[in-house]
Structures are given as structure tokens and as C-alpha cells.
Write an enzyme that holds these catalytic residues in place. Structure first.
Site, PDB file in Angstrom:
ATOM      1  N   HIS A 238       0.512  -1.161  -0.151  1.00 28.85           N
ATOM      2  CA  HIS A 238      -0.341   0.698   0.405  1.00 28.85           C
ATOM      3  C   HIS A 238       0.709   1.092   0.073  1.00 28.85           C
ATOM      4  O   HIS A 238       0.727   2.356  -0.589  1.00 28.85           O
ATOM      5  CB  HIS A 238      -0.766   0.178   1.044  1.00 28.85           C
TER       6      HIS A 238
ATOM      7  N   LYS B 227     -16.545  -6.425   6.322  1.00 27.25           N
ATOM      8  CA  LYS B 227     -15.859  -7.035   6.942  1.00 27.25           C
ATOM      9  C   LYS B 227     -15.858  -6.917   8.526  1.00 27.25           C
ATOM     10  O   LYS B 227     -15.219  -6.223   9.308  1.00 27.25           O
ATOM     11  CB  LYS B 227     -14.203  -6.808   6.518  1.00 27.25           C
TER      12      LYS B 227
ATOM     13  N   SER C 187      -3.322  -7.405   3.102  1.00 25.14           N
ATOM     14  CA  SER C 187      -2.736  -7.789   4.703  1.00 25.14           C
ATOM     15  C   SER C 187      -3.925  -8.601   5.409  1.00 25.14           C
ATOM     16  O   SER C 187      -2.957  -8.990   6.649  1.00 25.14           O
ATOM     17  CB  SER C 187      -4.024  -6.222   4.964  1.00 25.14           C
TER      18      SER C 187
HETATM   19  O1  PNS Z   1      -9.220  -2.501   0.608  1.00 30.80           O
HETATM   20  P1  PNS Z   1     -10.631  -2.653   0.776  1.00 30.80           P
HETATM   21  O2  PNS Z   1     -11.527  -3.245   1.168  1.00 30.80           O
HETATM   22  O3  PNS Z   1     -10.689  -3.441  -1.756  1.00 30.80           O
HETATM   23  O4  PNS Z   1     -11.493  -1.808   0.402  1.00 30.80           O
HETATM   24  C1  PNS Z   1     -13.177  -1.549  -0.294  1.00 30.80           C
HETATM   25  C2  PNS Z   1     -13.554   0.136  -0.288  1.00 30.80           C
HETATM   26  C3  PNS Z   1     -13.211   0.484   0.825  1.00 30.80           C
HETATM   27  C4  PNS Z   1     -12.268   0.515  -1.455  1.00 30.80           C
HETATM   28  C5  PNS Z   1     -14.929  -0.340  -0.713  1.00 30.80           C
HETATM   29  O5  PNS Z   1     -15.504  -1.325   0.134  1.00 30.80           O
HETATM   30  C6  PNS Z   1     -15.645   1.018  -0.659  1.00 30.80           C
HETATM   31  O6  PNS Z   1     -15.349   2.179  -1.538  1.00 30.80           O
HETATM   32  N1  PNS Z   1     -16.139   0.621   0.320  1.00 30.80           N
HETATM   33  C7  PNS Z   1     -16.916   2.782   0.837  1.00 30.80           C
HETATM   34  C8  PNS Z   1     -18.802   2.449   0.442  1.00 30.80           C
HETATM   35  C9  PNS Z   1     -19.022   2.215  -1.572  1.00 30.80           C
HETATM   36  O7  PNS Z   1     -19.008   3.632  -2.079  1.00 30.80           O
HETATM   37  N2  PNS Z   1     -19.371   1.444  -1.895  1.00 30.80           N
HETATM   38  C10 PNS Z   1     -19.583   1.478  -3.502  1.00 30.80           C
HETATM   39  C11 PNS Z   1     -18.898   1.062  -4.612  1.00 30.80           C
HETATM   40  S1  PNS Z   1     -18.650  -0.405  -4.950  1.00 30.80           S
END
Ligand code: PNS
Length: 159
Positions: free
Chosen positions: A18, A42, A128
Site C-alpha cells: 500500500h 469485513k 493484509s
Molecule cells: O481495501 P478494500 O477492503 O479492498 O477497500 C474497499 C473499499 C473501501 C474501496 C470499498 O469497500 C468502498 O469503497 N467502500 C465504501 C462504500 C461504497 O462506496 N461502496 C460502493 C463502491 S462499489
């Protein structure tokens, strides 16, 4: 020209992979906001405050801010006057999920672009989740996470 990038994720905890993406992104934009997602299905090992603390201690770059966000990512990006969402891609296995998210976000906010940065060769296998598993079982992950994450993992798992 794009100016403000948001690099979102769980960062539970942040890895060297990251941070490599963050460093490279910081050279491309006037400002980068690395944003930890708050409300996610999660199960996380670290609280939001712990994750932010690990991040803040891991790296200091003049044009990088650390923050957390709740709700829709595109709403947060708008609120921060961002133009671009940054996501790292390690392998083709990441692609389907990332492509789905990028298109969903594009549908929700057509003016916000998603930019993918290819993970550095050294970190294509780092996640992670595996870091947490290896740390829990007492394995050596020193070269894969920053010192702040290493200490936090050791404390969590009493190692
Ligand atoms: O590190 P990760 O868990 O792969 O990150 C995922 C993340 C945070 C980018 C995604 O879950 C997210 O954008 N969550 C916020 C909710 C949202 O906007 N969802 C619609 C996008 S598909």
C-alpha cells in the site's frame, strides 16, 4: 488536470505494498488522501483509530493526508473535492472486483475517475489478510509491513 486523489481501503493493517502505491501516487497529484473505510461488513483486527495511528506513524509525505470515511466513497471524494480514486492492482485476481467497483462508482459519479496502479513486483503477493495470519502464527513479516504495523501486530497477538 487532476489534482486531488483519494486512496481508499481497509488498510487493516497497511502493508509496504500500500505504501509503495501511496508514494508513487503522491508524485502524480497535488494532494493524496489515504482514507480508511469505517463501515464495512469485513471483520477487522484493528479499530479505525488504530489503523490511522499505524498509518500516520508509517510514512510522512508533504502532500499526503490520512483520514477515515463512512458511507459512499464517491460522496466522500466529492466532499474532499477529489477527482480521482486510486486503487492498487496486484494480479488478475484483483481485477474483477476492482472493475466492478470502478464501474459502480462511475455510474454513481461520472466525473470521478478510478485509476489503477500496478503493484510493485516485490509486493504482488502481499495482502493484509495473509499478513495477519502469518503474524498471528508468529511468522516473520518484518519486510512486508512498516515498523508501526509490525509493533501493533505484535501487541495484538502478544508476540
Ligand atoms: O481495501 P478494500 O477492503 O479492498 O477497500 C474497499 C473499499 C473501501 C474501496 C470499498 O469497500 C468502498 O469503497 N467502500 C465504501 C462504500 C461504497 O462506496 N461502496 C460502493 C463502491 S462499489
Amino acid at each position: 488536470m487532476y489534482k486531488i486523489a483519494v486512496y481508499p481501503g481497509s488498510f487493516d493493517p497497511v502493508t509496504e505494498g500500500h505504501l509503495d502505491i501511496l508514494k508513487r501516487t503522491s508524485k502524480m497529484f497535488s494532494k493524496v488522501i489515504m482514507a480508511v473505510v469505517v463501515n464495512q461488513s469485513k471483520d477487522s483486527l484493528f479499530t479505525i483509530e488504530e489503523r490511522l495511528d499505524i498509518l500516520r506513524k508509517s510514512i510522512k509525505l508533504d502532500n499526503v493526508e490520512f483520514d477515515s470515511f463512512d458511507g459512499l466513497l464517491v460522496d466522500y471524494v466529492r466532499q474532499k473535492k477529489g477527482d480521482v480514486i486510486i486503487r492498487g492492482l496486484r494480479a488478475t485476481t484483483d481485477f474483477e472486483y476492482e472493475f466492478q467497483m470502478a464501474h459502480t462508482n462511475k455510474k454513481l459519479a461520472g466525473d470521478i475517475e478510478t485509476m489503477f496502479i500496478a503493484a510493485d513486483n516485490r509486493y504482488t503477493f502481499v495482502s493484509s489478510n495473509t499478513i495477519k495470519e502469518v503474524a498471528r502464527l508468529g511468522g516473520d513479516i518484518a519486510c512486508l509491513v512498516p515498523e508501526s504495523a509490525l509493533l501493533a501486530l505484535k501487541k495484538k497477538f502478544n508476540k
